[in-house]
Design a protein around this motif. Sequence first.
Motif, PDB file in Angstrom:
ATOM      1  N   LEU A   4      33.154-123.186 -44.922  1.00 56.03           N
ATOM      2  CA  LEU A   4      33.214-124.325 -45.841  1.00 56.03           C
ATOM      3  C   LEU A   4      31.792-124.788 -46.108  1.00 56.03           C
ATOM      4  O   LEU A   4      31.049-125.116 -45.190  1.00 56.03           O
ATOM      5  CB  LEU A   4      34.035-125.456 -45.223  1.00 56.03           C
ATOM      6  CG  LEU A   4      34.260-126.690 -46.086  1.00 56.03           C
ATOM      7  CD1 LEU A   4      35.068-126.337 -47.330  1.00 56.03           C
ATOM      8  CD2 LEU A   4      34.981-127.763 -45.277  1.00 56.03           C
ATOM      9  N   PHE A   5      31.391-124.799 -47.387  1.00 56.45           N
ATOM     10  CA  PHE A   5      30.048-125.200 -47.781  1.00 56.45           C
ATOM     11  C   PHE A   5      30.139-125.984 -49.081  1.00 56.45           C
ATOM     12  O   PHE A   5      30.757-125.533 -50.035  1.00 56.45           O
ATOM     13  CB  PHE A   5      29.162-123.960 -47.958  1.00 56.45           C
ATOM     14  CG  PHE A   5      27.761-124.267 -48.389  1.00 56.45           C
ATOM     15  CD1 PHE A   5      26.872-124.904 -47.537  1.00 56.45           C
ATOM     16  CD2 PHE A   5      27.328-123.900 -49.652  1.00 56.45           C
ATOM     17  CE1 PHE A   5      25.583-125.179 -47.938  1.00 56.45           C
ATOM     18  CE2 PHE A   5      26.042-124.171 -50.061  1.00 56.45           C
ATOM     19  CZ  PHE A   5      25.157-124.809 -49.208  1.00 56.45           C
ATOM     20  N   ASN A   6      29.544-127.160 -49.109  1.00 58.42           N
ATOM     21  CA  ASN A   6      29.588-128.028 -50.297  1.00 58.42           C
ATOM     22  C   ASN A   6      31.017-128.276 -50.775  1.00 58.42           C
ATOM     23  O   ASN A   6      31.290-128.298 -51.978  1.00 58.42           O
ATOM     24  CB  ASN A   6      28.753-127.448 -51.436  1.00 58.42           C
ATOM     25  CG  ASN A   6      27.272-127.677 -51.248  1.00 58.42           C
ATOM     26  OD1 ASN A   6      26.858-128.521 -50.451  1.00 58.42           O
ATOM     27  ND2 ASN A   6      26.463-126.933 -51.965  1.00 58.42           N
ATOM     28  N   GLY A   7      31.935-128.406 -49.828  1.00 59.80           N
ATOM     29  CA  GLY A   7      33.320-128.718 -50.163  1.00 59.80           C
ATOM     30  C   GLY A   7      34.134-127.550 -50.684  1.00 59.80           C
ATOM     31  O   GLY A   7      35.274-127.729 -51.101  1.00 59.80           O
ATOM     32  N   LYS A   8      33.569-126.335 -50.653  1.00 63.35           N
ATOM     33  CA  LYS A   8      34.292-125.149 -51.141  1.00 63.35           C
ATOM     34  C   LYS A   8      34.259-124.054 -50.088  1.00 63.35           C
ATOM     35  O   LYS A   8      33.241-123.822 -49.444  1.00 63.35           O
ATOM     36  CB  LYS A   8      33.663-124.636 -52.439  1.00 63.35           C
ATOM     37  CG  LYS A   8      33.782-125.642 -53.547  1.00 63.35           C
ATOM     38  CD  LYS A   8      33.276-125.093 -54.834  1.00 63.35           C
ATOM     39  CE  LYS A   8      33.401-126.233 -55.833  1.00 63.35           C
ATOM     40  NZ  LYS A   8      33.186-125.940 -57.153  1.00 63.35           N
ATOM     41  N   SER A  47      39.344-116.527 -51.705  1.00 58.72           N
ATOM     42  CA  SER A  47      38.231-117.336 -52.176  1.00 58.72           C
ATOM     43  C   SER A  47      37.419-116.597 -53.231  1.00 58.72           C
ATOM     44  O   SER A  47      37.131-115.414 -53.097  1.00 58.72           O
ATOM     45  CB  SER A  47      37.315-117.691 -51.002  1.00 58.72           C
ATOM     46  OG  SER A  47      36.204-118.408 -51.475  1.00 58.72           O
ATOM     47  N   GLU A  48      37.030-117.318 -54.272  1.00 62.70           N
ATOM     48  CA  GLU A  48      36.218-116.711 -55.325  1.00 62.70           C
ATOM     49  C   GLU A  48      34.733-116.730 -54.985  1.00 62.70           C
ATOM     50  O   GLU A  48      33.945-116.042 -55.619  1.00 62.70           O
ATOM     51  CB  GLU A  48      36.452-117.432 -56.650  1.00 62.70           C
ATOM     52  CG  GLU A  48      36.039-118.896 -56.623  1.00 62.70           C
ATOM     53  CD  GLU A  48      36.398-119.631 -57.884  1.00 62.70           C
ATOM     54  OE1 GLU A  48      35.589-119.605 -58.828  1.00 62.70           O
ATOM     55  OE2 GLU A  48      37.485-120.219 -57.921  1.00 62.70           O
ATOM     56  N   TYR A  49      34.335-117.509 -53.992  1.00 63.52           N
ATOM     57  CA  TYR A  49      32.930-117.643 -53.632  1.00 63.52           C
ATOM     58  C   TYR A  49      32.562-116.736 -52.468  1.00 63.52           C
ATOM     59  O   TYR A  49      33.364-116.473 -51.593  1.00 63.52           O
ATOM     60  CB  TYR A  49      32.608-119.088 -53.226  1.00 63.52           C
ATOM     61  CG  TYR A  49      32.848-120.082 -54.317  1.00 63.52           C
ATOM     62  CD1 TYR A  49      31.906-120.275 -55.323  1.00 63.52           C
ATOM     63  CD2 TYR A  49      34.015-120.825 -54.352  1.00 63.52           C
ATOM     64  CE1 TYR A  49      32.125-121.188 -56.342  1.00 63.52           C
ATOM     65  CE2 TYR A  49      34.239-121.747 -55.355  1.00 63.52           C
ATOM     66  CZ  TYR A  49      33.293-121.927 -56.355  1.00 63.52           C
ATOM     67  OH  TYR A  49      33.517-122.821 -57.342  1.00 63.52           O
TER      68      TYR A  49
END
Length: 98
Positions: A4-8, A47-49
């Motif tokens: 989890l990074f920057n809410g995503k 996840s797309e990120y």
Amino acid sequence: MEVLFNGKWGRVCNRRWDDRDARVFCRSLGRGFIDGEAGPTPSDSRSEYVWVDYVDCDGDEKGLLQCNLHWDPDYSQCKDATVICMDNGKNNQMHITA
């Protein structure tokens, strides 16, 4: 495995991912280690990120943040890092996405 990074939530690539890295991950959760392996292709991930291009641990660290992490949010063509940890020290397998 995801972070989890920057809410995503974003994926961790399996480049350089090995049993030492997976063992540190399980240890950080207070669980025993069973196996570290390559995961699904990017199209199979939820996840797309992609946040982390690779993780490189010596194996003695208490958590992944003590390891060498290469953050690269633009690297999207990779297989996911996965790990199988023991469930509360028992011999039951538990696939973890964290």
